[in-house]
Design a protein around this motif. Structure first.
Motif, PDB file in Angstrom:
ATOM      1  N   SER A 211      58.977  -6.547  32.131  1.00 44.33           N
ATOM      2  CA  SER A 211      60.001  -5.980  30.982  1.00 44.33           C
ATOM      3  C   SER A 211      59.187  -5.277  29.963  1.00 44.33           C
ATOM      4  O   SER A 211      60.093  -4.587  29.074  1.00 44.33           O
ATOM      5  CB  SER A 211      60.535  -7.158  30.526  1.00 44.33           C
ATOM      6  OG  SER A 211      59.652  -7.966  29.588  1.00 44.33           O
ATOM      7  N   GLY A 212      58.088  -5.382  29.810  1.00 44.42           N
ATOM      8  CA  GLY A 212      57.360  -4.677  28.662  1.00 44.42           C
ATOM      9  C   GLY A 212      57.453  -5.369  27.388  1.00 44.42           C
ATOM     10  O   GLY A 212      56.778  -5.056  26.360  1.00 44.42           O
ATOM     11  N   GLY A 213      58.070  -6.608  27.339  1.00 41.25           N
ATOM     12  CA  GLY A 213      58.283  -7.400  26.253  1.00 41.25           C
ATOM     13  C   GLY A 213      57.076  -8.332  26.069  1.00 41.25           C
ATOM     14  O   GLY A 213      56.221  -8.535  26.851  1.00 41.25           O
ATOM     15  N   ALA A 214      57.101  -9.205  25.128  1.00 38.38           N
ATOM     16  CA  ALA A 214      56.184 -10.386  24.805  1.00 38.38           C
ATOM     17  C   ALA A 214      56.357 -11.616  25.711  1.00 38.38           C
ATOM     18  O   ALA A 214      57.725 -11.952  25.972  1.00 38.38           O
ATOM     19  CB  ALA A 214      56.240 -11.064  23.559  1.00 38.38           C
TER      20      ALA A 214
ATOM     21  N   GLY B 232      43.622  -3.731  18.208  1.00 36.05           N
ATOM     22  CA  GLY B 232      44.950  -4.118  17.867  1.00 36.05           C
ATOM     23  C   GLY B 232      45.915  -3.717  18.807  1.00 36.05           C
ATOM     24  O   GLY B 232      45.766  -3.221  20.014  1.00 36.05           O
ATOM     25  N   LEU B 233      47.489  -3.939  18.546  1.00 38.26           N
ATOM     26  CA  LEU B 233      48.290  -3.734  19.302  1.00 38.26           C
ATOM     27  C   LEU B 233      49.078  -2.412  19.429  1.00 38.26           C
ATOM     28  O   LEU B 233      48.445  -1.474  18.437  1.00 38.26           O
ATOM     29  CB  LEU B 233      49.708  -4.645  18.816  1.00 38.26           C
ATOM     30  CG  LEU B 233      49.330  -6.349  18.997  1.00 38.26           C
ATOM     31  CD1 LEU B 233      50.653  -7.040  18.918  1.00 38.26           C
ATOM     32  CD2 LEU B 233      48.732  -6.738  20.418  1.00 38.26           C
ATOM     33  N   GLY B 234      49.618  -2.124  20.068  1.00 35.45           N
ATOM     34  CA  GLY B 234      50.532  -0.826  19.991  1.00 35.45           C
ATOM     35  C   GLY B 234      51.949  -0.892  20.815  1.00 35.45           C
ATOM     36  O   GLY B 234      51.896  -2.032  21.231  1.00 35.45           O
ATOM     37  N   LEU B 235      52.835   0.161  20.616  1.00 34.64           N
ATOM     38  CA  LEU B 235      53.931   0.310  21.414  1.00 34.64           C
ATOM     39  C   LEU B 235      53.846   1.610  22.076  1.00 34.64           C
ATOM     40  O   LEU B 235      53.762   2.546  21.606  1.00 34.64           O
ATOM     41  CB  LEU B 235      55.177   0.132  20.578  1.00 34.64           C
ATOM     42  CG  LEU B 235      55.468  -1.157  19.885  1.00 34.64           C
ATOM     43  CD1 LEU B 235      56.680  -1.025  18.953  1.00 34.64           C
ATOM     44  CD2 LEU B 235      55.210  -2.358  20.757  1.00 34.64           C
TER      45      LEU B 235
ATOM     46  N   PRO C  99      59.409  -4.532  21.234  1.00 33.82           N
ATOM     47  CA  PRO C  99      60.049  -4.963  20.248  1.00 33.82           C
ATOM     48  C   PRO C  99      60.915  -3.944  19.493  1.00 33.82           C
ATOM     49  O   PRO C  99      61.825  -4.170  18.468  1.00 33.82           O
ATOM     50  CB  PRO C  99      59.046  -5.325  19.175  1.00 33.82           C
ATOM     51  CG  PRO C  99      57.867  -4.713  19.712  1.00 33.82           C
ATOM     52  CD  PRO C  99      58.061  -4.651  21.162  1.00 33.82           C
ATOM     53  N   ILE C 100      61.071  -2.826  19.718  1.00 34.02           N
ATOM     54  CA  ILE C 100      61.619  -1.656  19.355  1.00 34.02           C
ATOM     55  C   ILE C 100      62.248  -0.804  20.641  1.00 34.02           C
ATOM     56  O   ILE C 100      61.485  -0.853  21.496  1.00 34.02           O
ATOM     57  CB  ILE C 100      60.680  -0.508  18.656  1.00 34.02           C
ATOM     58  CG1 ILE C 100      60.144  -1.020  17.312  1.00 34.02           C
ATOM     59  CG2 ILE C 100      61.752   0.615  18.353  1.00 34.02           C
ATOM     60  CD1 ILE C 100      59.305  -0.089  16.447  1.00 34.02           C
ATOM     61  N   ASN C 101      63.410  -0.523  20.562  1.00 33.24           N
ATOM     62  CA  ASN C 101      64.009  -0.116  21.700  1.00 33.24           C
ATOM     63  C   ASN C 101      63.346   0.793  22.415  1.00 33.24           C
ATOM     64  O   ASN C 101      62.963   1.860  21.650  1.00 33.24           O
ATOM     65  CB  ASN C 101      65.494   0.431  21.341  1.00 33.24           C
ATOM     66  CG  ASN C 101      66.627  -0.800  21.406  1.00 33.24           C
ATOM     67  OD1 ASN C 101      66.504  -1.815  22.016  1.00 33.24           O
ATOM     68  ND2 ASN C 101      67.736  -0.483  20.789  1.00 33.24           N
ATOM     69  N   GLY C 102      63.205   0.872  23.767  1.00 34.46           N
ATOM     70  CA  GLY C 102      62.716   1.961  24.522  1.00 34.46           C
ATOM     71  C   GLY C 102      61.217   1.929  24.419  1.00 34.46           C
ATOM     72  O   GLY C 102      60.499   2.929  24.854  1.00 34.46           O
ATOM     73  N   THR C 103      60.608   0.904  23.883  1.00 37.26           N
ATOM     74  CA  THR C 103      59.119   0.734  24.046  1.00 37.26           C
ATOM     75  C   THR C 103      58.555  -0.347  24.914  1.00 37.26           C
ATOM     76  O   THR C 103      59.477  -1.401  25.462  1.00 37.26           O
ATOM     77  CB  THR C 103      58.727   0.472  22.630  1.00 37.26           C
ATOM     78  OG1 THR C 103      59.133  -0.854  22.341  1.00 37.26           O
ATOM     79  CG2 THR C 103      58.977   1.630  21.800  1.00 37.26           C
TER      80      THR C 103
ATOM     81  N   PHE D 299      55.267  -3.207  25.017  1.00 36.71           N
ATOM     82  CA  PHE D 299      53.861  -3.570  24.432  1.00 36.71           C
ATOM     83  C   PHE D 299      52.711  -3.121  25.095  1.00 36.71           C
ATOM     84  O   PHE D 299      52.499  -2.927  26.278  1.00 36.71           O
ATOM     85  CB  PHE D 299      53.867  -5.036  24.515  1.00 36.71           C
ATOM     86  CG  PHE D 299      54.277  -5.874  22.930  1.00 36.71           C
ATOM     87  CD1 PHE D 299      53.873  -5.440  21.779  1.00 36.71           C
ATOM     88  CD2 PHE D 299      55.428  -6.624  23.336  1.00 36.71           C
ATOM     89  CE1 PHE D 299      54.358  -6.207  20.739  1.00 36.71           C
ATOM     90  CE2 PHE D 299      55.889  -7.207  22.238  1.00 36.71           C
ATOM     91  CZ  PHE D 299      55.586  -6.933  20.903  1.00 36.71           C
ATOM     92  N   THR D 300      51.518  -2.672  24.103  1.00 38.41           N
ATOM     93  CA  THR D 300      50.529  -2.099  24.616  1.00 38.41           C
ATOM     94  C   THR D 300      49.408  -2.611  23.643  1.00 38.41           C
ATOM     95  O   THR D 300      49.682  -3.278  22.628  1.00 38.41           O
ATOM     96  CB  THR D 300      50.264  -0.740  25.098  1.00 38.41           C
ATOM     97  OG1 THR D 300      49.063  -0.445  25.669  1.00 38.41           O
ATOM     98  CG2 THR D 300      50.936   0.147  23.748  1.00 38.41           C
TER      99      THR D 300
END
Ligand code: C2O
Length: 568
Positions: free
Chosen positions: A186-189, A361-364, A379-383, A385-386
């Motif tokens: 999913s790319g989410g948390a 740190g994190l990224g999107l 957490p933002i549409n079309g992204t 987590f990285t």
């Protein structure tokens, strides 16, 4: 006459010295173990799960050794996933082949195969632990390593009456491998956990758990050495025992200058050895742990795990509960982490050969235009987590381990261009422009000459959200010479370095919106990953690798690879 007396005495002394070193050599043991990785029925929180365990035990077997001993462990994989085992904090001097991180020092042990880890514990005393280093298997595949002083040596404190190991863990009411696979899709948390555990048991405050709550026995007047390990996957934890004070005596298998506190904070990967004195009325006291969650607004498992400190002859009344700090109590976490000192003057390097500044740190990641929405659930549409260090999101190789590639000079597996500083300077802990949120991907390493004296300033970033990161370096202990909040300022912060008695650790708790400075001497050849020990962040790429060359002569050279080293 006096002259010959001195000679005789010196001869006698050196003779005794040789004898005693022979004796301690003869005392060093080799421990042989078999680890069978297998699926086992584990009942927690009212449900039975088929969990991956070692020898059917959850947590797995404890290794008890003396400093100087050798360990030989044959790991047989009878489970259905690839696996490797990492001996967290063991220096693995010249034995990088036995370190264990998947695709860094070895290819995974496939189902049906085996691999024998061989290494020696040298110059480390206290508590370490072992865990799977492949996907999220360490959720259930971990255990303690207790390292006592050499035979004939003593603790640098009065011998405690008891010695207990408390492994803090994290439990999902699901297969953890499914949890991470779903998040990767999913790319989410990933879903948050359902419980924390102490020695595998959630304790009284969870459903269907109270009859198995762990009891830690003690008798009035006794002193007990308690070895606390944070083996949780993704959560820093506060730890307390009602009405009892801790004297902290060690961390990450190094002794520290003793200090007292009534609360501990451990990031995943860290260990803390404490003495407690049974100086309270005979009763039952809760031992409790819960989250230190520093990321603003991020969901976390807000439950509390308990065990019971059980006095001999205590009345069976309800145990007394300690008051734990609030989940966001950074002040308490900081007061604890900044209390650590080495017992005396250390050998911390003062002249530095390699000075690195590494953001963490994190990224999107923006999804490509044609990507499916269900794979872009950031957490933002079309992204998606990285995460990154110096804007490089670390990608594991897949055909060879980095160590094989390095040792056999196999090209195309990694590049040596990991940057020594961030590609752009920005206000790391301020409001970071979204144009800086997307890292590049790569298997980039940083080369170190044997013996190089290294300083790394690790700077947390406020990309998407800032949080505390437990940063762990394999193959080394490092001195933590300073930590602080905001952006590291070499002009003013260098003056605050502790170059006298900084603590020696293998995992540093990087303050939320802050920095930490570590120093070490690159005296162990191999490929050593430095990563955030929150497993969710490793998967997103919050890692980099140091490749340390051989030095001169056999004692400064990596051993030959074992014959049974798994191939990819
Ligand atoms: Cu305990 Cu690479 O970690």
């Amino acid at each position: 006459m006096a002259y010959s007396n001195t000679i005789v005495r010196n001869m006698l002394l050196s003779f005794l010295l040789i004898l005693s070193s022979l004796a301690s050599f003869a005392n060093a043991k080799t421990h042989y173990h078999g680890f069978i990785v297998q699926e086992t029925k584990v009942k927690r929180l009212c449900k039975t799960h088929n969990s991956i365990t070692v020898n059917g035990q959850y947590p797995g077997p404890t290794l008890e050794v003396n400093n100087g001993d050798s360990i030989v462990i044959k790991v047989v994989n009878k489970g259905r996933y690839n696996i490797t085992i990492h001996w967290h904090g063991v220096r693995q001097i010249r034995t990088a082949w036995a370190d264990g991180p998947e695709f860094i020092t070895q290819c995974p042990i496939r189902p049906g195969r085996s691999y024998t880890y061989r290494f020696t514990i040298s110059g480390q005393e206290g508590t370490l632990w072992w865990h799977a280093h492949s996907s999220w298997l360490r959720a259930t595949v971990y255990g303690g390593i207790i390292i006592r002083p050499k035979q004939g040596d003593t603790f640098p404190f009065p011998k405690p009456n008891r010695d207990s190991l408390l492994l803090l863990g994290e439990w999902w009411d699901a297969n953890p491998i499914d949890v991470i696979r779903q998040a990767t899709r999913s790319g989410g948390a990933p879903n948050i956990s359902d419980a924390y555990t102490i020695n595998g048991q959630p304790g009284d405050l969870y459903n269907c758990s109270s009859k198995d709550t762990i009891k830690v026995p003690i008798s009035s007047g006794e002193t007990s050495l308690i070895r606390v390990v944070n083996a949780a996957l993704n959560q820093q934890l506060f730890f307390k025992i009602a009405n009892h004070k801790f004297t902290v005596v060690g961390a990450d298998a190094s002794y520290v200058k003793p200090f007292t506190t009534d609360v501990l904070m451990l990031g995943p990967g860290q260990t803390t050895d404490v003495l407690i004195k049974a100086d309270q009325p005979p009763a039952r006291y809760y031992i409790a742990a819960r989250a230190y969650a520093s990321a603003q607004g991020a969901p976390f498992d807000n439950t509390t795990t308990t065990a019971i400190l059980n006095y001999k002859n205590a009345p069976t009344s309800k145990p007394i509960m300690p008051t734990l700090p609030a989940f966001n109590d950074t002040a308490t976490a900081t007061a604890f982490t900044t209390s650590f000192r080495s017992p005396g003057k250390t050998l911390v390097p003062t002249q530095i050969d390699e000075n690195l500044f590494i953001t963490a740190g994190l990224g999107l990641q923006k999804c490509p235009p044609k990507a499916r929405a269900r794979n872009c659930q950031g957490p933002i549409n079309g992204t998606r987590f990285t995460a990154s260090m110096n804007n490089v999101s670390f990608v594991l190789p897949s055909n060879f381990s980095l160590l094989q590639a390095h040792h056999h000079k196999i090209p195309g597996v990694f590049t040596t261009d990991f940057p020594a500083k961030p590609p752009v300077t920005f206000d790391y802990t301020g409001n970071v422009s979204q144009s800086l949120w997307q890292p590049i991907r790569g298997t980039r390493v940083y080369k170190l000459k044997y013996g190089a004296k290294v300083q790394v300033v690790i700077q947390g970033t406020n990309i998407f959200t800032a949080e505390n990161h437990p940063i762990h370096l394999h193959g080394y202990d490092f001195y933590v010479v300073a930590e602080g909040f905001g952006n590291f300022n070499p002009k003013t912060d260098t003056a605050k370095f502790n170059l006298v008695d900084p603590p020696l650790r293998n995992t540093v708790s990087l303050p939320v919106k802050g920095w930490a400075v570590i120093r070490f001497v690159a005296d162990n050849p191999g490929t050593w990953i430095m990563h955030c020990h929150l497993d969710v962040h490793i998967g997103w790429g919050l890692a980099m690798v140091f490749v340390v060359d051989n030095g001169v002569g056999q004692l400064e050279t990596l051993e030959q690879p074992p014959k049974d080293l798994p191939v990819c």
